[in-house]
Design a protein around this motif. Sequence first.
Motif, PDB file in Angstrom:
ATOM      1  N   PHE A  18       0.802  -1.227   0.000  1.00 53.15           N
ATOM      2  CA  PHE A  18       0.000   0.000   0.000  1.00 53.15           C
ATOM      3  C   PHE A  18       0.836   1.279   0.000  1.00 53.15           C
ATOM      4  N   TYR A  22      -0.551   4.071  -2.500  1.00 56.02           N
ATOM      5  CA  TYR A  22      -1.175   5.316  -2.044  1.00 56.02           C
ATOM      6  C   TYR A  22      -0.292   6.536  -2.304  1.00 56.02           C
ATOM      7  N   ALA A 169       3.199  -4.700   7.265  1.00 58.61           N
ATOM      8  CA  ALA A 169       2.372  -5.842   6.855  1.00 58.61           C
ATOM      9  C   ALA A 169       1.782  -5.580   5.484  1.00 58.61           C
ATOM     10  N   GLN A 170       1.467  -6.644   4.785  1.00 57.06           N
ATOM     11  CA  GLN A 170       0.777  -6.509   3.501  1.00 57.06           C
ATOM     12  C   GLN A 170      -0.586  -5.879   3.734  1.00 57.06           C
ATOM     13  N   ALA A 171      -1.010  -5.077   2.763  1.00 56.43           N
ATOM     14  CA  ALA A 171      -2.359  -4.492   2.790  1.00 56.43           C
ATOM     15  C   ALA A 171      -2.573  -3.552   3.977  1.00 56.43           C
ATOM     16  N   VAL A 172      -1.483  -2.917   4.403  1.00 63.56           N
ATOM     17  CA  VAL A 172      -1.535  -1.983   5.530  1.00 63.56           C
ATOM     18  C   VAL A 172      -0.752  -0.720   5.156  1.00 63.56           C
ATOM     19  N   LEU A 173      -1.281   0.417   5.593  1.00 60.64           N
ATOM     20  CA  LEU A 173      -0.576   1.685   5.458  1.00 60.64           C
ATOM     21  C   LEU A 173       0.114   2.007   6.777  1.00 60.64           C
ATOM     22  N   ASN A 174       1.392   2.303   6.709  1.00 59.27           N
ATOM     23  CA  ASN A 174       2.100   2.760   7.897  1.00 59.27           C
ATOM     24  C   ASN A 174       2.521   4.204   7.633  1.00 59.27           C
ATOM     25  N   PHE A 178       5.260   5.736   5.062  1.00 62.19           N
ATOM     26  CA  PHE A 178       4.702   6.488   3.930  1.00 62.19           C
ATOM     27  C   PHE A 178       5.437   7.818   3.790  1.00 62.19           C
TER      28      PHE A 178
END
Lengths: 292, 292
Positions: A18, A22, A169-174, A178
């Motif tokens: 992500f 994003y 983690a996969q499918a997670v925004l940090n 970012f």
Amino acid sequence: MNRINKVVLVGGTHGNEFTGAYLIKKFEQYPHLIQRDSFETLTFFGNPKAFEVARRYIDKDLNRCFKIQDLENPTLSTYEEIRAKDINEMLGGKGKSPVDIILDLHSTTSNMGLSILLDNFLHPFNLQLAAHLSLTHPEVKVCWAPLIESRCLQSISEFGFAIEVGAVAQAVLNAELFQKTEKLVETILDYLEAYNQGSISQTNSTLTLYEYVKDIDYPRNDLGEIQAMIHPQLQFRDYEPLNPGDPMFLTFDGKEIVYEGESTVYPIFINEAAYYEKGIAMGLTEKRHVTV
Amino acid sequence: MNRINKVVLVGGTHGNEFTGAYLIKKFEQYPHLIQRDSFETLTFFGNPKAFEVARRYIDKDLNRCFKIQDLENPTLSTYEEIRAKDINEMLGGKGKSPVDIILDLHSTTSNMGLSILLDNFLHPFNLQLAAHLSLTHPEVKVCWAPLIESRCLQSISEFGFAIEVGAVAQAVLNAELFQKTEKLVETILDYLEAYNQGSISQTNSTLTLYEYVKDIDYPRNDLGEIQAMIHPQLQFRDYEPLNPGDPMFLTFDGKEIVYEGESTVYPIFINEAAYYEKGIAMGLTEKRHVTV
């Protein structure tokens, strides 16, 4: 290379990474962030269909589909194989693309911090850029996989490279990663602008390069089932020295498996989720110091 | 409940939650680890087809398919809806199952440590067990979601509950969490054995219970696209107090969004990967102290 004319920023090549996905959405919303005077910067979303379902890919890992022989093979027809051919065409064709640099933004469940991944031929231009990034962002690590031919998206352009950030983690925004990734992209674009303006001073500097040597798989049984986990002492220790005799894996019943190599190595991509199916528990690198 | 006769340990209800999945595989290989004299312990793999492809589910979240009306609805026919009906039948039928306790082993990308999740009616038996676990494993947190009817697998049995461990990325094994979860399961089985033998002393103790209040979604635009990330100050801070005015989200262009509630809450499941699609950025709980 005399001058950079065209840069393409790519995210979402893997639909469940992500950070890059994003960031590309943000850059599309605020294009002034990536515009520079002396070259054109475009954005590109790698695998929108996989992103919609928050998976790495639909049928096949898109970022393994860019070998010339595969791009030219008309019998390859999964979603990603066709997508790779489309991307290759859109970007002008591998080896002859007018895009000077494709920068592909990835993330990983491994603790790779901010990593620059170079593959193929080590061009002095990339080394100088990497050295600059190491200086301006001390967190940055630079890896090199000396392949005969890269299968990755960025290999469409001559000076393309990938950024890997983690652990996330996969499918997670940090949010923290970012923002760090965004800053790194900004620095890269600023460097390219300065390069075009001739204001990069060619100072000799030393770059630490982690050269990929080989992959290590998880211990498995005859059915291919995993029999051990990354050892707690190795988990999240990407780029740290692994010496002969150091614990590497822990079996489910609690036995330690040690590293049996003959010299110190520096593992990367330790416990990357997407690599379980590829038979990779980690990649081993050797640390080199090169003058650029 | 007079006596526990049958316990079922479940893993892999979500195919990309490897801690529980591999623990079940281990227990199947070494059944003596979960055998106790006074009751029968069986193991069960929730969603093998999803595990094979390392995804949470194939068509639909299996752990939302166990409402009685859904189990009895013949028109529901996705893979997981059929699998739920099969599991329900195998385990004797919700509300009349001979299984006293189904213990379902989950993991999460949120920093939930070792969590016990209770739903439905709060039976004193579960509260006493939870209080015991809080004492023996100080890391253990206990959550309660007072639902009208649970949709989860463990609700087939009267005293079923779930364990959530994290933070761990989807489709990844974390050895430390694996070992902690295994020890917690052992402690639970030992407690049940002692319960059957009448050697549990009924001491009044105080249990901290995190009672689920409501979910909070990510800020989204009209197209449903996420516009902000979990704020770095909130990331990995599950179970910590969130006060009115505390930062909750950070928009992609760097604006803080604060918590606007009227009293302190304790968020859980902060940034759980699988909840993006469910419209959940976190669950808010209130902290209660109950005497059991």
